[in-house]
Write a protein that holds these residues in place. Structure first.
Motif, short mmCIF file in Angstrom:
data_model
loop_
_atom_site.label_atom_id
_atom_site.label_comp_id
_atom_site.label_asym_id
_atom_site.label_seq_id
_atom_site.Cartn_x
_atom_site.Cartn_y
_atom_site.Cartn_z
N PRO A 53 56.56 113.50 46.92
CA PRO A 53 56.72 114.43 47.43
C PRO A 53 57.78 114.12 48.80
O PRO A 53 57.90 113.00 49.25
CB PRO A 53 55.34 114.99 48.43
N GLY A 54 58.69 115.12 49.43
CA GLY A 54 59.52 114.80 50.40
C GLY A 54 59.44 116.09 51.37
O GLY A 54 58.62 116.77 51.32
N GLU A 55 60.10 115.92 52.40
CA GLU A 55 60.12 116.96 53.43
C GLU A 55 60.75 118.20 52.99
O GLU A 55 60.24 119.33 53.40
CB GLU A 55 61.05 116.43 54.73
N ASN A 56 61.52 118.14 52.04
CA ASN A 56 62.23 119.46 51.52
C ASN A 56 61.99 119.72 50.01
O ASN A 56 62.97 120.20 49.42
CB ASN A 56 63.81 119.32 51.90
N GLY A 57 60.74 119.40 49.62
CA GLY A 57 60.56 119.57 48.12
C GLY A 57 59.93 118.39 47.40
O GLY A 57 59.45 117.60 48.13
N LEU A 58 59.89 118.58 46.35
CA LEU A 58 59.37 117.66 45.18
C LEU A 58 60.33 116.74 44.54
O LEU A 58 61.07 117.73 43.61
CB LEU A 58 58.23 118.27 44.70
N GLU A 59 60.22 115.72 44.06
CA GLU A 59 61.28 115.32 43.25
C GLU A 59 60.28 114.65 42.02
O GLU A 59 59.25 113.85 42.35
CB GLU A 59 61.84 114.02 44.06
N ILE A 60 60.92 115.09 40.66
CA ILE A 60 60.24 114.48 39.58
C ILE A 60 61.16 113.41 38.99
O ILE A 60 62.27 113.66 38.50
CB ILE A 60 59.57 115.53 38.68
N ARG A 61 60.83 112.28 38.68
CA ARG A 61 61.73 111.40 38.39
C ARG A 61 61.10 110.61 36.89
O ARG A 61 60.37 110.34 36.71
CB ARG A 61 61.82 110.06 39.10
N PHE A 62 62.05 111.14 35.68
CA PHE A 62 61.97 110.86 34.35
C PHE A 62 62.64 109.56 34.01
O PHE A 62 63.92 109.36 34.37
CB PHE A 62 62.47 112.16 33.68
N GLN A 63 61.80 108.64 33.51
CA GLN A 63 62.36 107.49 32.63
C GLN A 63 62.58 107.59 31.37
O GLN A 63 63.54 106.77 30.83
CB GLN A 63 61.44 106.35 32.96
N ARG A 64 62.05 108.68 30.65
CA ARG A 64 61.95 108.91 29.14
C ARG A 64 62.77 110.21 29.03
O ARG A 64 62.73 110.90 29.81
CB ARG A 64 60.78 108.94 28.47
N ALA A 65 63.27 110.32 28.00
CA ALA A 65 63.93 111.62 27.23
C ALA A 65 64.84 112.15 28.16
O ALA A 65 65.06 113.26 28.43
CB ALA A 65 62.73 112.63 26.93
#
Length: 112
Positions: A53-65
């Motif tokens: 989570p951040g101040e301006n939204g959510l970051e989803i970090r993918f290592q696969r695919a």
């Protein structure tokens, strides 16, 4: 009428976790979430992505695919970034969590 738009990353993360936990069809039955200082989305028990989570939204970090994530995210209208390895999906509002959850469901269905 004033519309409230939830953009706080912590709140979006709550909505996102509830979406994953609340749906068990279309690939989502293969997903789970662990929280041990970092929120991690697991696919069949193996890490698929981390959630920050951040101040301006959510970051989803993918290592696969990664290439599959880029293509599927683009089709869903989700912003992606690539920074030295992981592909990051930016979820800017709570309303966009449905698209992010659908993205995860699609990825889960396609990965063997």
């Amino acid at each position: 009428m004033v519309e409230d738009r939830i953009t706080d990353g912590e709140r979006i993360a709550e909505v996102f976790r509830a979406e994953i936990a609340g749906r068990e069809t279309g690939g989502l039955d293969r997903l789970s979430i662990t929280e041990d200082g970092t929120t991690t989305v697991l696919l069949d028990g193996a890490p698929l992505a981390t959630v920050e989570p951040g101040e301006n939204g959510l970051e989803i970090r993918f290592q696969r695919a990664k290439e599959m994530v880029r293509t599927t995210a683009g089709d869903a209208g989700l912003e992606t970034r690539s920074e030295n390895g992981p592909v990051t999906i930016v979820v800017e509002s709570a309303a966009a969590t449905k698209r992010a959850t659908d993205l995860l469901a699609t990825i889960a269905e396609r990965i063997e």
